[in-house]
Motif scaffolding. Sequence first.
Motif, PDB file in Angstrom:
ATOM      1  N   GLU A 257     -12.172  -6.726  14.395  1.00 49.42           N
ATOM      2  CA  GLU A 257     -12.358  -5.866  13.634  1.00 49.42           C
ATOM      3  C   GLU A 257     -12.421  -5.087  14.930  1.00 49.42           C
ATOM      4  OE1 GLU A 257     -15.713  -4.429  10.812  1.00 49.42           O
ATOM      5  OE2 GLU A 257     -16.557  -4.946  11.654  1.00 49.42           O
ATOM      6  N   GLY A 258     -12.397  -5.484  16.241  1.00 53.36           N
ATOM      7  CA  GLY A 258     -12.358  -4.272  16.947  1.00 53.36           C
ATOM      8  C   GLY A 258      -9.917  -4.114  17.508  1.00 53.36           C
TER       9      GLY A 258
ATOM     10  N   GLY B 111      -5.920  -7.886  14.653  1.00 55.25           N
ATOM     11  CA  GLY B 111      -7.522  -6.776  14.927  1.00 55.25           C
ATOM     12  C   GLY B 111      -6.370  -5.814  14.665  1.00 55.25           C
ATOM     13  N   VAL B 112      -7.284  -4.609  14.633  1.00 57.57           N
ATOM     14  CA  VAL B 112      -6.813  -2.928  14.094  1.00 57.57           C
ATOM     15  C   VAL B 112      -5.895  -2.712  15.183  1.00 57.57           C
ATOM     16  CG1 VAL B 112      -7.971  -0.947  13.664  1.00 57.57           C
ATOM     17  CG2 VAL B 112      -9.533  -3.103  12.917  1.00 57.57           C
ATOM     18  N   GLU B 113      -5.089  -1.908  14.824  1.00 54.29           N
ATOM     19  CA  GLU B 113      -4.165  -1.454  16.031  1.00 54.29           C
ATOM     20  C   GLU B 113      -5.061  -0.095  16.591  1.00 54.29           C
ATOM     21  OE1 GLU B 113      -1.010  -1.913  16.824  1.00 54.29           O
ATOM     22  OE2 GLU B 113      -0.904  -3.551  15.464  1.00 54.29           O
TER      23      GLU B 113
ATOM     24  N   GLY C  25      -5.299  -3.466   8.231  1.00 55.69           N
ATOM     25  CA  GLY C  25      -4.563  -4.605   7.992  1.00 55.69           C
ATOM     26  C   GLY C  25      -6.409  -5.965   8.789  1.00 55.69           C
ATOM     27  N   ILE C  26      -6.981  -5.682   7.920  1.00 56.54           N
ATOM     28  CA  ILE C  26      -7.922  -6.724   8.263  1.00 56.54           C
ATOM     29  C   ILE C  26      -8.677  -6.938   7.407  1.00 56.54           C
ATOM     30  CG2 ILE C  26      -7.578  -6.559  10.866  1.00 56.54           C
ATOM     31  CD1 ILE C  26     -10.718  -4.632  10.211  1.00 56.54           C
ATOM     32  N   GLY C  27      -8.620  -6.861   5.989  1.00 50.81           N
ATOM     33  CA  GLY C  27      -8.909  -6.845   5.166  1.00 50.81           C
ATOM     34  C   GLY C  27      -8.570  -8.220   4.643  1.00 50.81           C
ATOM     35  N   PRO C  28      -9.037  -9.257   3.671  1.00 53.82           N
ATOM     36  CA  PRO C  28      -9.139 -10.511   2.866  1.00 53.82           C
ATOM     37  C   PRO C  28      -7.422 -10.407   2.692  1.00 53.82           C
ATOM     38  CG  PRO C  28     -10.975  -9.998   2.385  1.00 53.82           C
ATOM     39  CD  PRO C  28     -10.406  -8.190   3.125  1.00 53.82           C
TER      40      PRO C  28
END
Length: 113
Positions: free
Chosen positions: A45-46, A74-76, A94-97
């Motif tokens: 998530e980071g 992960g998150v950009e 970009g981290i959703g299912p």
Amino acid sequence: LNAAERLAGGGFSAGVIDLFDISDFDAERFHTTLSAYPAVITLEEGFRGRGGVDAMLFEFIARNGLPCRMFNIGVEGGYRFDLGSRLELHEKAGIGPDSVYRNAIQFLKSFTQ
């Protein structure tokens, strides 16, 4: 968990490890578990590429000579000022299912063809 279930439904064997504490884990057990997989996909998530779980796993895999390939989701880096539900914001980042599943399938297909 959602993405792992969808991957399994598509014929990919997927296990899930919740590694919430990178400073204290059973390295021998972790090594044995990772050895069973040709690929490892991390989800953070980071921010990715900033010395978090992805960096720890890249080093662990390299240092232990594990024959698995690794891909990090992960998150950009950068700030976002979007409004929405947690699910909507995760998808935008970009981290959703759905995003995780699409990226995982793309990665897995890239070396199984």
